[in-house]
Design a protein around this motif. Structure first.
Motif, PDB file in Angstrom:
ATOM      1  N   SER A 182      -5.539  -3.525   8.422  1.00  0.00           N
ATOM      2  CA  SER A 182      -4.346  -2.794   7.988  1.00  0.00           C
ATOM      3  C   SER A 182      -4.669  -1.917   6.796  1.00  0.00           C
ATOM      4  CB  SER A 182      -3.226  -3.759   7.616  1.00  0.00           C
ATOM      5  OG  SER A 182      -2.917  -4.567   8.703  1.00  0.00           O
ATOM      6  N   MET A 183      -5.533  -2.414   5.914  1.00  0.00           N
ATOM      7  CA  MET A 183      -5.941  -1.608   4.765  1.00  0.00           C
ATOM      8  C   MET A 183      -6.575  -0.310   5.249  1.00  0.00           C
ATOM      9  SD  MET A 183      -8.989  -0.844   3.066  1.00  0.00           S
ATOM     10  CE  MET A 183     -10.204  -2.126   2.931  1.00  0.00           C
ATOM     11  N   VAL A 202      -7.096  -9.112   9.850  1.00  0.00           N
ATOM     12  CA  VAL A 202      -5.827  -8.379   9.841  1.00  0.00           C
ATOM     13  C   VAL A 202      -5.674  -7.640   8.517  1.00  0.00           C
ATOM     14  CG1 VAL A 202      -3.322  -8.641   9.839  1.00  0.00           C
ATOM     15  CG2 VAL A 202      -4.714  -9.934  11.461  1.00  0.00           C
ATOM     16  N   LYS A 203      -6.043  -8.306   7.435  1.00  0.00           N
ATOM     17  CA  LYS A 203      -5.888  -7.688   6.118  1.00  0.00           C
ATOM     18  C   LYS A 203      -6.742  -6.424   5.995  1.00  0.00           C
ATOM     19  CE  LYS A 203      -6.922  -8.422   1.355  1.00  0.00           C
ATOM     20  NZ  LYS A 203      -7.384  -9.300   0.311  1.00  0.00           N
ATOM     21  N   GLY A 263       0.559  -5.830  10.681  1.00  0.00           N
ATOM     22  CA  GLY A 263      -0.377  -6.377   9.698  1.00  0.00           C
ATOM     23  C   GLY A 263      -0.183  -5.818   8.300  1.00  0.00           C
ATOM     24  N   MET A 264       0.472  -4.646   8.214  1.00  0.00           N
ATOM     25  CA  MET A 264       0.605  -3.945   6.931  1.00  0.00           C
ATOM     26  C   MET A 264       1.215  -4.815   5.822  1.00  0.00           C
ATOM     27  SD  MET A 264      -0.439  -0.816   6.997  1.00  0.00           S
ATOM     28  CE  MET A 264      -1.055   0.338   8.221  1.00  0.00           C
ATOM     29  N   ALA A 275      -0.835  -4.287  16.086  1.00  0.00           N
ATOM     30  CA  ALA A 275      -1.557  -4.997  15.027  1.00  0.00           C
ATOM     31  C   ALA A 275      -1.427  -4.232  13.722  1.00  0.00           C
ATOM     32  CB  ALA A 275      -3.024  -5.160  15.403  1.00  0.00           C
ATOM     33  N   THR A 276      -1.524  -2.900  13.806  1.00  0.00           N
ATOM     34  CA  THR A 276      -1.430  -2.082  12.608  1.00  0.00           C
ATOM     35  C   THR A 276      -0.058  -2.203  11.964  1.00  0.00           C
ATOM     36  OG1 THR A 276      -2.964  -0.516  13.571  1.00  0.00           O
ATOM     37  CG2 THR A 276      -1.684   0.254  11.726  1.00  0.00           C
ATOM     38  N   THR A 325     -10.989 -12.482  -1.825  1.00  0.00           N
ATOM     39  CA  THR A 325     -10.799 -12.344  -0.391  1.00  0.00           C
ATOM     40  C   THR A 325     -12.117 -12.378   0.361  1.00  0.00           C
ATOM     41  OG1 THR A 325     -10.918  -9.986  -0.620  1.00  0.00           O
ATOM     42  CG2 THR A 325      -8.735 -10.968  -0.607  1.00  0.00           C
ATOM     43  N   PHE A 345       1.289  -8.085   5.419  1.00  0.00           N
ATOM     44  CA  PHE A 345       0.367  -9.125   4.945  1.00  0.00           C
ATOM     45  C   PHE A 345      -0.616  -8.512   3.952  1.00  0.00           C
ATOM     46  CE2 PHE A 345      -3.746 -11.407   5.678  1.00  0.00           C
ATOM     47  CZ  PHE A 345      -3.384 -12.595   5.068  1.00  0.00           C
ATOM     48  N   THR A 346      -1.179  -7.365   4.320  1.00  0.00           N
ATOM     49  CA  THR A 346      -2.122  -6.693   3.432  1.00  0.00           C
ATOM     50  C   THR A 346      -1.451  -6.337   2.106  1.00  0.00           C
ATOM     51  OG1 THR A 346      -3.149  -5.780   5.388  1.00  0.00           O
ATOM     52  CG2 THR A 346      -3.798  -4.815   3.307  1.00  0.00           C
ATOM     53  N   GLU A 404      -1.099  -9.441  -0.011  1.00  0.00           N
ATOM     54  CA  GLU A 404      -2.398  -9.931  -0.484  1.00  0.00           C
ATOM     55  C   GLU A 404      -3.069  -8.883  -1.370  1.00  0.00           C
ATOM     56  OE1 GLU A 404      -3.909 -13.030   0.416  1.00  0.00           O
ATOM     57  OE2 GLU A 404      -1.879 -13.482   1.100  1.00  0.00           O
ATOM     58  N   ALA A 447       0.400 -12.605  10.250  1.00  0.00           N
ATOM     59  CA  ALA A 447      -0.989 -12.163  10.335  1.00  0.00           C
ATOM     60  C   ALA A 447      -1.788 -13.030  11.303  1.00  0.00           C
ATOM     61  CB  ALA A 447      -1.635 -12.192   8.951  1.00  0.00           C
ATOM     62  N   LYS A 494       1.795 -14.462   6.265  1.00  0.00           N
ATOM     63  CA  LYS A 494       0.539 -15.074   6.684  1.00  0.00           C
ATOM     64  C   LYS A 494       0.668 -15.567   8.117  1.00  0.00           C
ATOM     65  CE  LYS A 494      -3.236 -17.632   5.026  1.00  0.00           C
ATOM     66  NZ  LYS A 494      -3.847 -18.503   4.053  1.00  0.00           N
ATOM     67  N   ALA A 496      -7.719  -7.815  -5.365  1.00  0.00           N
ATOM     68  CA  ALA A 496      -8.406  -9.050  -5.723  1.00  0.00           C
ATOM     69  C   ALA A 496      -9.595  -9.204  -4.784  1.00  0.00           C
ATOM     70  CB  ALA A 496      -7.440 -10.217  -5.579  1.00  0.00           C
ATOM     71  N   THR A 524      -7.094 -13.925   9.672  1.00  0.00           N
ATOM     72  CA  THR A 524      -6.209 -13.275   8.691  1.00  0.00           C
ATOM     73  C   THR A 524      -7.000 -12.257   7.865  1.00  0.00           C
ATOM     74  OG1 THR A 524      -6.529 -15.174   7.247  1.00  0.00           O
ATOM     75  CG2 THR A 524      -4.471 -15.094   8.468  1.00  0.00           C
ATOM     76  N   GLY A 570      -4.039  -5.914  -0.653  1.00  0.00           N
ATOM     77  CA  GLY A 570      -5.212  -5.395   0.041  1.00  0.00           C
ATOM     78  C   GLY A 570      -5.242  -3.882   0.195  1.00  0.00           C
ATOM     79  N   HIS A 571      -4.115  -3.191  -0.057  1.00  0.00           N
ATOM     80  CA  HIS A 571      -4.131  -1.735   0.104  1.00  0.00           C
ATOM     81  C   HIS A 571      -4.856  -1.101  -1.081  1.00  0.00           C
ATOM     82  CE1 HIS A 571      -1.860  -1.589   3.746  1.00  0.00           C
ATOM     83  NE2 HIS A 571      -0.880  -2.314   3.236  1.00  0.00           N
ATOM     84  N   VAL A 572      -5.915  -0.360  -0.763  1.00  0.00           N
ATOM     85  CA  VAL A 572      -6.821   0.125  -1.813  1.00  0.00           C
ATOM     86  C   VAL A 572      -6.134   1.055  -2.800  1.00  0.00           C
ATOM     87  CG1 VAL A 572      -8.965   1.358  -2.261  1.00  0.00           C
ATOM     88  CG2 VAL A 572      -8.706   0.024  -0.181  1.00  0.00           C
TER      89      VAL A 572
END
Lengths: 178, 427
Positions: B277-278, B273-274, A58-59, A54-55, A176, A61-62, A65, A13, A10, A172, B270, A67-69
């Protein structure tokens, strides 16, 4: 362990987020300067580097969380044990792919180091400057996916499926977005 | 190879492996089975060159812009203002849902964010005023999909990036179809509520001075839209730069509405960023798969495949439409778009269709995917915000809007100039 990873990422991020905000400010300043007939020059190039960094950073953190689909079609119909199997399997595959990416990212950096490559642009940025942190970001992501996979595996073996679902389960979304 | 990619894709996705990772895996597979030279050697370079992109940095900027607006309370004011203007129509507040979603689409680049924003603001009103929960929530889910059509649109940026077509042209092309869809949504609401007045809740009128005062709350959003889109077409800024302008504008608006705080800012950052990246894991995966497919000679194989089928261009497009509707049941927007671009776009372009036009048609079709069960992200987002009733109600409510989108898709096929008129006129 997962909680500390989450807190660390975090923080990462936030740094990335402020970096992006800074980059937006920089681009904006350049537009205004162009209107009065001058320019920093090279904003495009810097924006590109910002995006690459950033890419890569940031991966993780995603990941933590969730966040990866993922397509939650069969998985959502399974019971908690089978869901855990889906999750661990998908984490193992993911770590494999991400580690491969990190390994294959090295030759890109290596070439820039050996050749002392500079960007083919007015700024002539030495590519090493941006590719070192970029590469480090992917290595970081590879380490994070591997650690997450190991944590999930150990919980699977201890049959603590619910705890595992908290960090490798499917998305989730609602939380978010609020 | 076409069969391998299709079966592999669906199989791996069904195992609920993250979409971006699936794309890399398929790329590795193409390399192993179909290519004479080692393509994976180019992986590092692909990852570097597809993320080192000044075009794509507009994605985090547009996401950030949306996050700032959503978290600063501007949405509530917009909704209230639009309520004053459209609640006299049969269907009342349902129109405010669509109209707010349309306005937010015009500034934020994301559909899910748009739906979430409107749902959070609107849902409390529905019960109070006696609306049918099905129609009411369906309209939010559907209205939210406009976020990826009306410029600026993150999906159009990704489409432009992967197909190497002009993003300003795509933005222009999306404007008329996007507005037409919004009007279509409102028209279908009026029709439904004329047939079944009990679904539409109370119609309300407001005194004219109140309506005028409400306009003030709409001004910031309209200015922001003007700034973003205007600066692109005035030639001051590229889409990326316009996105940066938008971020600054959103911050100023949020300040003016008193919605900026440290926690709001950190959450927005944040969150950005999330989401970025996704999106990027999927985009980088798609770039790599694109590269392996092209290197392994997909183009030739596709041409042979199509000649073998002997379809006319029109029939090809109809097959493509059916394909998207079916896939749309199971795969959500961005993933659906990105996984199909490498195969479908070359195929359609080879049949003589315009790549910008097809981008818009594809957006309408994937908008449908957002509200078709069982995997329709907006349905879940709206359901998540309303906290009562069942998901089935939202699905049912979204159905009339799905049909409206289908009509729009056919109109686009029959009259391509709906999309191409603006880009051609302003070229």
């Amino acid at each position: 362990m997962i909680n500390s990873l989450r807190i660390i990422n975090k923080g990462v991020a936030l740094v990335v987020g402020f970096g992006l905000l800074l980059c937006a400010g920089f681009v904006l300043a350049d537009i205004i300067m162009r209107q009065i007939g001058t320019s920093f020059g090279g904003t495009e190039e810097i924006a590109g580097y910002a995006m690459a960094l950033a890419t890569s950073w940031g991966m993780s953190f995603t990941l933590l969380e969730m966040g990866h689909v993922r397509i939650d079609l069969l998985r959502s119909r399974a019971d908690s044990f089978k869901r855990a199997l889906f999750d661990v399997f998908s984490m193992i595959v993911m770590s494999g792919v991400v580690v491969t990416i990190a390994i294959k990212a090295w030759p890109v950096l290596e070439r820039s180091i050996n050749n002392g490559s500079r960007a083919n642009t007015p700024l002539e940025t030495p590519l090493v400057w941006v590719q070192i942190p970029w590469f480090a970001g992917w290595v970081w992501f590879a380490v994070m996916t591997t650690l997450t996979t190991l944590a999930a595996l150990s919980l699977l073996l201890k049959r603590r499926h619910a705890e595992m679902e908290d960090f490798v389960g499917a998305f989730a979304e609602q939380e978010t977005l609020q | 190879m076409i069969a391998y990619v299709s079966v592999g894709l669906l199989g791996l996705l069904a195992l609920s492996i993250p979409v971006g990772i699936v794309l890399f895996l398929l790329g590795f597979g193409i390399d192993t089975f179909f290519s004479n030279f080692p393509l994976t050697r180019g992986l590092g370079n692909m990852v570097w060159s597809s993320s080192n992109s000044a075009t794509l940095i507009s994605i985090p900027f547009f996401v950030l812009l949306g996050e700032i607006l959503v978290r600063s309370g501007v949405a509530t004011k917009t909704y209230a203002a639009l309520d004053r203007w459209v609640s006299w129509l049969p269907g009342g507040l349902v129109h405010a849902n669509v109209a707010t979603a349309t306005m937010f689409s015009a500034t934020s680049g994301s559909s899910v964010a748009t739906a979430a924003t409107v749902a959070t603001v609107a849902m409390p009103q529905a019960e109070k005023l006696g609306y049918d929960p099905k129609l009411f929530s369906g309209a939010i889910a559907a209205g939210g999909t406009l976020g990826i059509m009306i410029p600026p649109s993150i999906n159009l940026i990704v489409y432009g990036f992967l197909t190497q077509s002009s993003i300003p042209q795509l933005f222009l092309a999306g404007l008329i179809p996007g507005l037409a869809l919004a009007i279509g949504f409102m028209a279908i609401t009026v029709i439904i509520c004329l047939i079944r007045p009990d679904l539409g809740g109370t119609r309300r009128t407001f005194p004219f001075p109140q309506m005028l005062r409400a306009l003030i709350d709409l001004v910031p959003i309209l200015i922001l839209f003007g700034l973003i889109v205007g600066s692109i077409y005035a030639g001051w800024a590229t889409p990326t730069e316009a996105a940066a302008v938008g971020v600054a504008g959103a911050l100023i608006i949020a300040f003016a509405f008193g919605g900026v705080s440290w926690s709001m800012l950190t959450q927005s950052l944040t969150g950005t960023v999330k989401i970025t990246s996704m999106i990027m894991l999927i985009v980088i995966g798609a770039s790599f798969l694109n590269f392996t497919l092209a290197s392994a000679g997909l183009g030739r194989e596709l041409t042979e495949f199509m000649t073998g089928l002997g379809l006319t261009p029109l029939k090809t497009i109809l097959v493509v439409v059916v394909l998207y509707i079916v896939l749309g049941f199971f795969i959500e927007t961005l993933s659906l778009m990105v996984v199909t671009i490498p195969i479908i776009v070359p195929l359609v372009v080879a049949q003589g269709y315009d790549v910008v036009w097809f981008g818009i048609l594809m957006i309408v079709l994937i908008e449908m995917a957002l509200i078709t069960p069982p995997v329709g992200l907006n349905l879940y987002v709206v359901q998540g915000a309303r906290k009562s009733g069942s998901l089935n109600e939202v699905m049912l409510g979204a159905l009339p809007y799905c049909l409206t989108m289908l009509v729009m898709a056919f109109l686009l096929i029959a009259f391509p100039s709906i999309a191409l008129f603006l880009p051609n006129a302003l070229q």
